[in-house]
Design a protein around this motif. Structure first.
Motif, mmCIF file in Angstrom:
data_model
loop_
_atom_site.group_PDB
_atom_site.id
_atom_site.type_symbol
_atom_site.label_atom_id
_atom_site.label_comp_id
_atom_site.label_asym_id
_atom_site.label_seq_id
_atom_site.Cartn_x
_atom_site.Cartn_y
_atom_site.Cartn_z
ATOM 1 N N TYR A 134 -31.947 -28.365 17.103
ATOM 2 C CA TYR A 134 -32.543 -29.271 18.078
ATOM 3 C C TYR A 134 -33.440 -28.587 19.104
ATOM 4 C CZ TYR A 134 -28.747 -27.622 21.121
ATOM 5 O OH TYR A 134 -27.890 -26.846 21.846
ATOM 6 N N SER A 135 -33.380 -27.274 19.221
ATOM 7 C CA SER A 135 -34.130 -26.607 20.286
ATOM 8 C C SER A 135 -35.331 -25.822 19.808
ATOM 9 C CB SER A 135 -33.203 -25.665 21.069
ATOM 10 O OG SER A 135 -32.770 -24.598 20.244
ATOM 11 N N VAL A 136 -35.447 -25.591 18.504
ATOM 12 C CA VAL A 136 -36.510 -24.718 18.023
ATOM 13 C C VAL A 136 -37.856 -25.427 17.980
ATOM 14 C CG1 VAL A 136 -36.370 -25.207 15.541
ATOM 15 C CG2 VAL A 136 -36.888 -22.887 16.321
ATOM 16 N N VAL A 137 -37.891 -26.720 18.303
ATOM 17 C CA VAL A 137 -39.172 -27.423 18.362
ATOM 18 C C VAL A 137 -40.084 -26.788 19.421
ATOM 19 C CG1 VAL A 137 -38.355 -29.151 20.019
ATOM 20 C CG2 VAL A 137 -40.239 -29.699 18.457
ATOM 21 N N ILE A 138 -39.486 -26.198 20.449
ATOM 22 C CA ILE A 138 -40.203 -25.292 21.363
ATOM 23 C C ILE A 138 -39.647 -23.901 21.088
ATOM 24 C CG2 ILE A 138 -40.677 -24.684 23.765
ATOM 25 C CD1 ILE A 138 -42.038 -27.211 23.048
ATOM 26 N N ARG A 139 -40.398 -23.118 20.362
ATOM 27 C CA ARG A 139 -39.864 -21.843 19.873
ATOM 28 C C ARG A 139 -39.458 -20.913 21.013
ATOM 29 N NH1 ARG A 139 -43.775 -19.196 15.747
ATOM 30 N NH2 ARG A 139 -45.144 -19.534 17.539
ATOM 31 N N GLU A 140 -40.269 -20.863 22.062
ATOM 32 C CA GLU A 140 -39.959 -19.968 23.176
ATOM 33 C C GLU A 140 -38.654 -20.371 23.864
ATOM 34 O OE1 GLU A 140 -42.687 -21.657 22.798
ATOM 35 O OE2 GLU A 140 -44.315 -20.221 22.429
ATOM 36 N N TYR A 141 -38.373 -21.656 23.894
ATOM 37 C CA TYR A 141 -37.135 -22.160 24.487
ATOM 38 C C TYR A 141 -35.930 -21.624 23.717
ATOM 39 C CZ TYR A 141 -33.584 -25.679 25.709
ATOM 40 O OH TYR A 141 -32.438 -26.316 26.103
ATOM 41 N N PHE A 142 -35.990 -21.699 22.402
ATOM 42 C CA PHE A 142 -34.882 -21.217 21.582
ATOM 43 C C PHE A 142 -34.733 -19.704 21.695
ATOM 44 C CE2 PHE A 142 -33.546 -19.439 17.444
ATOM 45 C CZ PHE A 142 -32.256 -19.932 17.405
ATOM 46 N N ILE A 143 -35.847 -18.980 21.624
ATOM 47 C CA ILE A 143 -35.783 -17.517 21.685
ATOM 48 C C ILE A 143 -35.260 -17.062 23.042
ATOM 49 C CG2 ILE A 143 -37.196 -15.429 21.676
ATOM 50 C CD1 ILE A 143 -38.922 -16.713 19.536
ATOM 51 N N ALA A 144 -35.647 -17.765 24.111
ATOM 52 C CA ALA A 144 -35.152 -17.407 25.444
ATOM 53 C C ALA A 144 -33.637 -17.529 25.505
ATOM 54 C CB ALA A 144 -35.802 -18.302 26.498
ATOM 55 N N TYR A 145 -33.099 -18.577 24.896
ATOM 56 C CA TYR A 145 -31.645 -18.741 24.901
ATOM 57 C C TYR A 145 -30.963 -17.667 24.050
ATOM 58 C CZ TYR A 145 -27.032 -20.512 23.889
ATOM 59 O OH TYR A 145 -25.676 -20.606 23.724
ATOM 60 N N VAL A 146 -31.516 -17.396 22.875
ATOM 61 C CA VAL A 146 -30.913 -16.398 21.979
ATOM 62 C C VAL A 146 -30.832 -15.035 22.657
ATOM 63 C CG1 VAL A 146 -31.276 -15.088 19.857
ATOM 64 C CG2 VAL A 146 -31.543 -17.564 19.850
ATOM 65 N N PHE A 147 -31.925 -14.607 23.259
ATOM 66 C CA PHE A 147 -31.954 -13.260 23.819
ATOM 67 C C PHE A 147 -31.217 -13.164 25.148
ATOM 68 C CE2 PHE A 147 -35.206 -12.750 20.655
ATOM 69 C CZ PHE A 147 -35.069 -11.424 20.264
ATOM 70 N N SER A 148 -31.017 -14.257 25.836
ATOM 71 C CA SER A 148 -30.217 -14.198 27.057
ATOM 72 C C SER A 148 -28.724 -14.301 26.759
ATOM 73 C CB SER A 148 -30.632 -15.314 28.019
ATOM 74 O OG SER A 148 -30.434 -16.587 27.427
ATOM 75 N N ALA A 149 -28.347 -14.902 25.625
ATOM 76 C CA ALA A 149 -26.935 -15.062 25.282
ATOM 77 C C ALA A 149 -26.412 -13.902 24.441
ATOM 78 C CB ALA A 149 -26.725 -16.383 24.539
ATOM 79 N N LEU A 150 -27.158 -13.519 23.411
ATOM 80 C CA LEU A 150 -26.656 -12.533 22.449
ATOM 81 C C LEU A 150 -27.161 -11.118 22.694
ATOM 82 C CD1 LEU A 150 -26.870 -14.579 19.118
ATOM 83 C CD2 LEU A 150 -24.946 -14.334 20.692
ATOM 84 N N TRP A 151 -28.382 -10.983 23.187
ATOM 85 C CA TRP A 151 -28.958 -9.650 23.388
ATOM 86 C C TRP A 151 -28.141 -8.812 24.370
ATOM 87 C CZ3 TRP A 151 -32.499 -7.728 20.227
ATOM 88 C CH2 TRP A 151 -33.231 -6.615 20.597
ATOM 89 N N PRO A 152 -27.730 -9.336 25.538
ATOM 90 C CA PRO A 152 -26.905 -8.515 26.447
ATOM 91 C C PRO A 152 -25.563 -8.126 25.829
ATOM 92 C CG PRO A 152 -27.843 -10.393 27.604
ATOM 93 C CD PRO A 152 -28.081 -10.635 26.149
#
Length: 229
Positions: A134-152
Protein backbone atom coordinates in the motif's frame (compact mmCIF):
# COMPACT_ATOMS: atom_id res chain seq x y z
CA UNK A 1 -11.36 18.70 -26.57
CA UNK A 2 -7.94 17.31 -27.47
CA UNK A 3 -7.26 13.94 -25.89
CA UNK A 4 -3.92 13.76 -24.06
CA UNK A 5 -2.29 10.38 -24.50
CA UNK A 6 -0.05 10.65 -21.43
CA UNK A 7 -0.90 11.90 -17.99
CA UNK A 8 1.00 15.10 -17.08
CA UNK A 9 3.69 14.61 -14.47
CA UNK A 10 2.01 16.96 -12.01
CA UNK A 11 -1.31 15.15 -12.26
CA UNK A 12 0.42 11.78 -11.90
CA UNK A 13 2.12 12.95 -8.71
CA UNK A 14 -1.18 14.20 -7.28
CA UNK A 15 -2.89 10.91 -8.19
CA UNK A 16 -0.11 8.97 -6.45
CA UNK A 17 -0.51 11.01 -3.29
CA UNK A 18 -4.25 10.46 -3.30
CA UNK A 19 -3.88 6.72 -3.88
CA UNK A 20 -1.32 6.39 -1.08
CA UNK A 21 -3.48 8.19 1.46
CA UNK A 22 -6.71 6.48 0.47
CA UNK A 23 -5.21 2.98 0.60
CA UNK A 24 -2.55 3.50 3.25
CA UNK A 25 -4.35 5.42 5.96
CA UNK A 26 -6.28 2.52 7.49
CA UNK A 27 -3.67 -0.09 6.55
CA UNK A 28 -0.86 1.86 8.23
CA UNK A 29 -2.85 2.41 11.41
CA UNK A 30 -4.06 -1.20 11.61
CA UNK A 31 -0.72 -2.89 10.91
CA UNK A 32 1.22 -0.78 13.40
CA UNK A 33 -1.42 -1.04 16.09
CA UNK A 34 -1.23 -4.82 15.85
CA UNK A 35 2.54 -4.51 16.13
CA UNK A 36 2.25 -2.30 19.21
CA UNK A 37 -0.05 -4.77 20.94
CA UNK A 38 2.25 -7.67 20.09
CA UNK A 39 5.28 -5.73 21.40
CA UNK A 40 3.59 -4.95 24.71
CA UNK A 41 2.65 -8.61 25.15
CA UNK A 42 6.21 -9.70 24.36
CA UNK A 43 8.13 -7.26 26.53
CA UNK A 44 5.96 -6.41 29.53
CA UNK A 45 7.64 -9.08 31.70
CA UNK A 46 11.18 -7.99 30.84
CA UNK A 47 11.10 -4.22 30.49
CA UNK A 48 9.84 -1.60 32.96
CA UNK A 49 6.10 -1.33 32.54
CA UNK A 50 6.27 2.46 32.56
CA UNK A 51 8.70 2.42 29.63
CA UNK A 52 6.54 0.01 27.62
CA UNK A 53 3.34 1.95 28.26
CA UNK A 54 4.99 5.29 27.51
CA UNK A 55 6.41 3.94 24.25
CA UNK A 56 3.08 2.40 23.25
CA UNK A 57 1.12 5.57 24.08
CA UNK A 58 3.55 7.78 22.19
CA UNK A 59 3.49 5.47 19.20
CA UNK A 60 -0.31 5.32 19.11
CA UNK A 61 -0.48 9.12 19.27
CA UNK A 62 1.96 9.33 16.36
CA UNK A 63 -0.12 6.88 14.33
CA UNK A 64 -3.33 8.77 15.05
CA UNK A 65 -1.72 12.07 14.09
CA UNK A 66 -0.53 10.57 10.82
CA UNK A 67 -3.98 9.15 10.11
CA UNK A 68 -5.57 12.53 10.90
CA UNK A 69 -3.12 14.32 8.63
CA UNK A 70 -3.99 11.99 5.74
CA UNK A 71 -7.72 12.39 6.38
CA UNK A 72 -7.47 16.18 6.42
CA UNK A 73 -5.40 16.18 3.24
CA UNK A 74 -8.04 14.07 1.51
CA UNK A 75 -11.00 16.11 2.77
CA UNK A 76 -9.44 19.52 2.12
CA UNK A 77 -7.80 18.37 -1.13
CA UNK A 78 -4.47 19.86 -0.08
CA UNK A 79 -2.70 17.13 -2.01
CA UNK A 80 -3.92 19.02 -5.09
CA UNK A 81 -3.33 22.59 -3.95
CA UNK A 82 -0.06 21.95 -2.06
CA UNK A 83 1.22 18.52 -3.13
CA UNK A 84 4.84 19.01 -2.06
CA UNK A 85 3.80 19.97 1.46
CA UNK A 86 1.70 16.82 1.76
CA UNK A 87 4.55 14.80 0.25
CA UNK A 88 7.08 15.93 2.83
CA UNK A 89 4.60 15.44 5.66
CA UNK A 90 4.19 11.83 4.53
CA UNK A 91 7.96 11.32 4.30
CA UNK A 92 8.55 12.74 7.78
CA UNK A 93 5.76 10.56 9.18
CA UNK A 94 7.25 7.43 7.60
CA UNK A 95 10.72 8.21 8.98
CA UNK A 96 9.33 8.86 12.47
CA UNK A 97 7.34 5.62 12.44
CA UNK A 98 10.30 3.54 11.33
CA UNK A 99 12.60 5.20 13.85
CA UNK A 100 10.23 4.28 16.69
CA UNK A 101 10.50 0.59 15.78
CA UNK A 102 14.28 0.77 15.51
CA UNK A 103 14.60 2.60 18.82
CA UNK A 104 12.58 0.08 20.84
CA UNK A 105 14.51 -2.82 19.28
CA UNK A 106 17.89 -1.31 20.15
CA UNK A 107 16.67 -0.46 23.65
CA UNK A 108 15.30 -3.97 24.29
CA UNK A 109 18.09 -5.95 22.61
CA UNK A 110 20.25 -6.22 25.72
CA UNK A 111 17.34 -6.42 28.18
CA UNK A 112 15.12 -9.22 26.90
CA UNK A 113 15.76 -12.91 26.12
CA UNK A 114 17.16 -13.65 22.68
CA UNK A 115 14.01 -15.45 21.58
CA UNK A 116 11.87 -12.43 22.41
CA UNK A 117 14.32 -10.13 20.66
CA UNK A 118 14.22 -12.16 17.45
CA UNK A 119 10.43 -12.55 17.65
CA UNK A 120 10.11 -8.78 17.85
CA UNK A 121 12.46 -8.38 14.90
CA UNK A 122 10.26 -10.74 12.92
CA UNK A 123 7.25 -8.54 13.72
CA UNK A 124 9.07 -5.45 12.43
CA UNK A 125 10.14 -7.28 9.26
CA UNK A 126 6.61 -8.55 8.63
CA UNK A 127 5.12 -5.06 9.03
CA UNK A 128 7.72 -3.69 6.63
CA UNK A 129 7.04 -6.39 4.05
CA UNK A 130 3.30 -5.87 4.40
CA UNK A 131 3.69 -2.15 3.76
CA UNK A 132 4.95 -2.81 0.22
CA UNK A 133 1.39 -3.42 -0.92
CA UNK A 134 0.00 0.00 0.00
CA UNK A 135 2.90 2.43 0.43
CA UNK A 136 5.15 1.84 -2.57
CA UNK A 137 2.92 3.97 -4.81
CA UNK A 138 5.20 6.76 -3.54
CA UNK A 139 8.54 5.01 -3.72
CA UNK A 140 10.42 7.51 -1.56
CA UNK A 141 7.80 7.11 1.17
CA UNK A 142 8.34 3.36 1.32
CA UNK A 143 12.14 3.59 1.15
CA UNK A 144 12.16 6.21 3.92
CA UNK A 145 10.26 3.83 6.19
CA UNK A 146 12.44 0.82 5.31
CA UNK A 147 15.71 2.59 6.00
CA UNK A 148 14.51 4.24 9.20
CA UNK A 149 13.11 0.96 10.60
CA UNK A 150 15.55 -1.72 9.45
CA UNK A 151 18.78 0.10 8.57
CA UNK A 152 19.57 1.20 12.18
CA UNK A 153 18.83 -2.31 13.48
CA UNK A 154 21.11 -3.83 10.84
CA UNK A 155 24.05 -1.57 11.63
CA UNK A 156 23.51 -1.83 15.38
CA UNK A 157 23.67 -5.63 15.03
CA UNK A 158 26.86 -5.42 12.99
CA UNK A 159 28.54 -3.01 15.42
CA UNK A 160 27.55 -5.20 18.42
CA UNK A 161 28.31 -8.51 16.74
CA UNK A 162 30.22 -9.82 19.77
CA UNK A 163 27.32 -9.44 22.20
CA UNK A 164 25.24 -12.22 20.68
CA UNK A 165 26.25 -15.01 18.36
CA UNK A 166 23.72 -14.20 15.64
CA UNK A 167 24.09 -10.42 15.56
CA UNK A 168 26.51 -10.48 12.64
CA UNK A 169 24.26 -12.76 10.62
CA UNK A 170 21.16 -10.71 11.44
CA UNK A 171 22.88 -7.49 10.41
CA UNK A 172 23.96 -8.91 7.07
CA UNK A 173 20.55 -10.45 6.41
CA UNK A 174 18.78 -7.18 7.19
CA UNK A 175 21.04 -5.26 4.82
CA UNK A 176 20.31 -7.83 2.11
CA UNK A 177 16.61 -7.65 2.91
CA UNK A 178 16.66 -3.86 2.56
CA UNK A 179 18.33 -4.20 -0.83
CA UNK A 180 15.72 -6.78 -1.86
CA UNK A 181 12.85 -4.53 -0.77
CA UNK A 182 14.28 -1.60 -2.71
CA UNK A 183 14.58 -3.77 -5.83
CA UNK A 184 11.05 -5.12 -5.45
CA UNK A 185 9.67 -1.67 -4.71
CA UNK A 186 11.06 -0.34 -7.99
CA UNK A 187 9.13 -2.93 -9.98
CA UNK A 188 5.93 -2.57 -7.98
CA UNK A 189 6.20 1.22 -8.20
CA UNK A 190 6.46 1.14 -12.00
CA UNK A 191 3.48 -1.20 -12.20
CA UNK A 192 1.35 1.03 -9.96
CA UNK A 193 2.40 4.15 -11.85
CA UNK A 194 1.44 2.54 -15.15
CA UNK A 195 -1.89 1.47 -13.68
CA UNK A 196 -2.62 5.03 -12.51
CA UNK A 197 -1.67 6.38 -15.93
CA UNK A 198 -3.91 3.85 -17.65
CA UNK A 199 -6.87 4.72 -15.42
CA UNK A 200 -6.33 8.41 -16.11
CA UNK A 201 -6.26 7.78 -19.85
CA UNK A 202 -9.48 5.77 -19.65
CA UNK A 203 -11.19 8.53 -17.68
CA UNK A 204 -9.96 11.09 -20.22
CA UNK A 205 -11.40 9.04 -23.07
CA UNK A 206 -14.69 8.59 -21.24
CA UNK A 207 -14.92 12.32 -20.49
CA UNK A 208 -14.08 13.22 -24.09
CA UNK A 209 -16.69 10.80 -25.42
CA UNK A 210 -19.25 12.20 -22.99
CA UNK A 211 -18.53 15.76 -24.09
CA UNK A 212 -18.70 14.70 -27.74
CA UNK A 213 -22.05 12.98 -27.16
CA UNK A 214 -23.43 16.08 -25.48
CA UNK A 215 -22.20 18.25 -28.33
CA UNK A 216 -23.78 15.97 -30.93
CA UNK A 217 -27.06 15.91 -29.00
CA UNK A 218 -27.10 19.72 -28.90
CA UNK A 219 -26.31 19.91 -32.62
CA UNK A 220 -29.12 17.48 -33.45
CA UNK A 221 -31.54 19.49 -31.34
CA UNK A 222 -30.56 22.70 -33.10
CA UNK A 223 -30.91 21.00 -36.51
CA UNK A 224 -34.39 19.73 -35.63
CA UNK A 225 -35.40 23.21 -34.49
CA UNK A 226 -34.09 24.65 -37.73
CA UNK A 227 -36.08 22.13 -39.78
CA UNK A 228 -39.26 22.94 -37.89
CA UNK A 229 -38.77 26.63 -38.57
Amino acid sequence: MIYQRHIPREELFVAQLETLMQNGRVATLSAHLVGVIATVLLFWQYLPLSVILLWAAGFVILLLLRSLQMSNALVERTFQSRPMRVYWQLIVGAVATGAVWAAIYIYAASRVPVTMQYTFLLIVVMITAFSVGYSVVIREYFIAYVFSALWPIAWWSLVHYWEQSYNLLIGLLLLAFCALLVSVSDRVYESLKNMISLNWERESIAQELGDLTTSLRDSNRQLMDARRQ
